[in-house]
Enzyme design. Structure first.
Site, PDB file in Angstrom:
ATOM      1  N   TYR A 144      -9.601  10.587   5.473  1.00  0.00           N
ATOM      2  CA  TYR A 144      -9.532  10.272   4.035  1.00  0.00           C
ATOM      3  C   TYR A 144      -8.558   9.121   3.855  1.00  0.00           C
ATOM      4  O   TYR A 144      -7.424   9.165   4.349  1.00  0.00           O
ATOM      5  CB  TYR A 144      -9.052  11.508   3.272  1.00  0.00           C
ATOM      6  N   ASP A 239      -3.935   3.742   8.899  1.00  0.00           N
ATOM      7  CA  ASP A 239      -3.564   4.362   7.632  1.00  0.00           C
ATOM      8  C   ASP A 239      -2.425   5.338   7.946  1.00  0.00           C
ATOM      9  O   ASP A 239      -2.655   6.466   8.396  1.00  0.00           O
ATOM     10  CB  ASP A 239      -4.783   5.081   7.047  1.00  0.00           C
ATOM     11  N   LYS A 267       3.237   7.731   0.272  1.00  0.00           N
ATOM     12  CA  LYS A 267       3.994   8.995   0.334  1.00  0.00           C
ATOM     13  C   LYS A 267       5.494   8.805   0.591  1.00  0.00           C
ATOM     14  O   LYS A 267       6.247   8.547  -0.338  1.00  0.00           O
ATOM     15  CB  LYS A 267       3.358   9.933   1.362  1.00  0.00           C
TER      16      LYS A 267
HETATM   17  N1  HOZ Z   1      -5.875  14.714  -1.417  1.00  0.00           N
HETATM   18  C1  HOZ Z   1      -4.464  14.830  -1.466  1.00  0.00           C
HETATM   19  C2  HOZ Z   1      -3.901  15.273  -0.171  1.00  0.00           C
HETATM   20  N2  HOZ Z   1      -4.498  14.782   0.986  1.00  0.00           N
HETATM   21  C3  HOZ Z   1      -4.076  15.776  -2.571  1.00  0.00           C
HETATM   22  C4  HOZ Z   1      -3.319  15.123  -3.616  1.00  0.00           C
HETATM   23  C5  HOZ Z   1      -2.966  16.055  -4.779  1.00  0.00           C
HETATM   24  O1  HOZ Z   1      -3.770  16.875  -5.154  1.00  0.00           O
HETATM   25  O2  HOZ Z   1      -1.875  15.901  -5.296  1.00  0.00           O
END
Ligand code: HOZ
Length: 426
Positions: A144, A239, A267
């Protein structure tokens, strides 16, 4: 454990946001039950609106490596905010954070600060296309890289959780240029690249996957990928949104000694405030406007409050020995695996330094296909029981859990005991 207030807020939220949340996985749809609404956090713990406390292994999905509401980090945010929250003009602190990032990842000779990991990955792809003059990209199944059109194809994280790995609303024309291959399968990569390299601009990869759960690269997969991409004039994009500054003061690229052409960050570099970055050699970054013709911009890019938060976080991390967090996570994961074996449960705990996933399968997990063999119903049951024990795990089988420097031995011991109780009747 009362959830009355959380339920009330959730009911109200349902009338305001899709599924009552601002990001899909938060809705707990994959694990059942209703989301808990968080009021505050401190160190390794979060507290909900009903007054329940939880040991937090989500940590805002990774950024809070120093724990919640770290005193020095909060002070930096307050000081920065007092001086003004946004200027849309350069500030000295942007130089400082860029310098610090560059010192840790020298391949990022030049970089752009953006507002999220999604933005970083989306911009990195555009940059690779601009630099190479080619359109196609390779990504890996279950990886992702944020929710931009061309990357939301066979994607992991929430997209995998909700069975929409390729989102609706993505034009066929955007998805057409994305080639999806299985992670850890270098032979497939070789075949596809040798046949199609004239049209392939870049390969984008999470060097250690976190968005299908934690899955490590095997058999020198990254090193081989580096050799093949270099041989064919294809850019390699790491990434490192999740992995950047997570395992050491640097990225997976430092630990695994593989130098990508372009790096994406997010992050941790924002320390819990919205921030991302992408960077590369001076030559590649010269494509970015106004030096070059690849356009990318942002009113809030390099926002002074976010930069102050990220800068303080990185400065603290630079002086911190990562051994503590890594060995604590090892202790936790080894104990969970041992208990699962002792109770003859089909569980594989995957871990890379301070990131881990409890997969409900006894088969090895090395790619998305094997991750999908996990029993998601059992995971849902596990999640709900752990929540009742006061432990907040990732609300999906296909996500990573994280440790922070604020987690204590006591937190770990309690988690191990709760895990042992929890898996007994799963
Ligand atoms: N898809 C995000 C983690 N890989 C989640 C982000 C969120 O819901 O804050």
């Amino acid at each position: 454990m009362s959830n009355i207030k959380s339920k009330q807020y959730y009911k109200q939220a349902l009338s305001l946001m899709p599924a009552g949340v601002n990001s899909p996985v938060r809705a707990f749809k994959a694990v059942g039950g209703k989301p808990v609404f968080i009021k505050w956090g401190k160190g390794s713990k979060i507290y909900d609106v009903d007054g329940n406390s939880y040991i937090d292994y989500v940590l805002s999905w990774g950024p809070l490596i120093l724990g919640h509401a770290h005193k020095q980090v909060i002070n930096s945010i307050v000081q920065a905010a007092k001086a003004g929250t946004s200027f849309g003009a350069p500030t000295a602190a942007e130089n400082e954070i860029a310098q610090l990032i560059k010192s840790a990842m020298p391949g990022m000779e030049r970089m752009r600060l953006v507002n999220s990991g999604t933005e970083a990955a989306m911009s990195a792809i555009r940059l690779a296309r601009s630099y190479t003059g080619k359109d196609k990209i390779i990504k890996f199944q279950g990886a992702y890289h944020g929710h931009s059109d061309g990357l939301l194809v066979k994607a992991g994280s929430g997209a995998a959780t909700f069975g929409v790995p390729t989102s609706s609303g993505v034009p066929r024309s955007s998805a057409r240029d994305t080639i999806v291959l299985p992670f850890n399968d270098i032979e497939k990569v070789r075949v596809v690249i040798s046949a199609g390299h004239k049209k392939i601009a870049a390969v984008i990869i999470e060097p250690v996957c976190g968005n299908m759960g934690v899955v490590q690269p095997e058999n020198k997969f990254l090193q081989k990928l580096r050799t093949i991409t270099r041989q064919y004039g294809i850019l390699l994009i790491f990434d490192e949104v999740m992995t950047g500054f997570r395992f050491c003061f640097g990225g997976a690229q430092n630990l695994l000694k593989v130098k990508p052409d372009i790096t994406c960050l997010g992050k941790i570099i924002g320390g819990g405030m919205p921030m991302g970055a992408y960077g590369a050699s001076k030559r590649i970054m010269n494509c970015v406007a106004p030096s070059g013709s690849m356009y990318q911009a942002g009113t809030l890019s390099g926002n002074p409050v976010a930069v102050a938060c990220g800068l303080k976080t990185l400065r603290i991390l630079k002086k911190t020995d990562y051994k503590k967090i890594n060995s604590l996570c090892k202790e936790l994961c080894d104990a969970m695996q041992k208990m699962a074996r002792a109770q003859k449960k089909k569980i594989s705990v995957t871990r890379f330094y301070s990131m881990f996933t409890v997969f409900f399968t006894d088969k090895k997990v090395s790619d998305y296909k094997s991750a999908c063999r996990a029993d998601t119903e059992k995971y849902a049951n596990y999640f709900s029981k752990m929540l009742r024990e006061g432990i907040y795990c990732a609300p999906s089988q296909f996500e990573a859990n994280f440790l922070s420097f604020a987690h204590t031995k006591k937190d770990i011991e309690y988690t191990i005991e709760a895990f042992n109780r929890t898996i007994t009747d799963i």
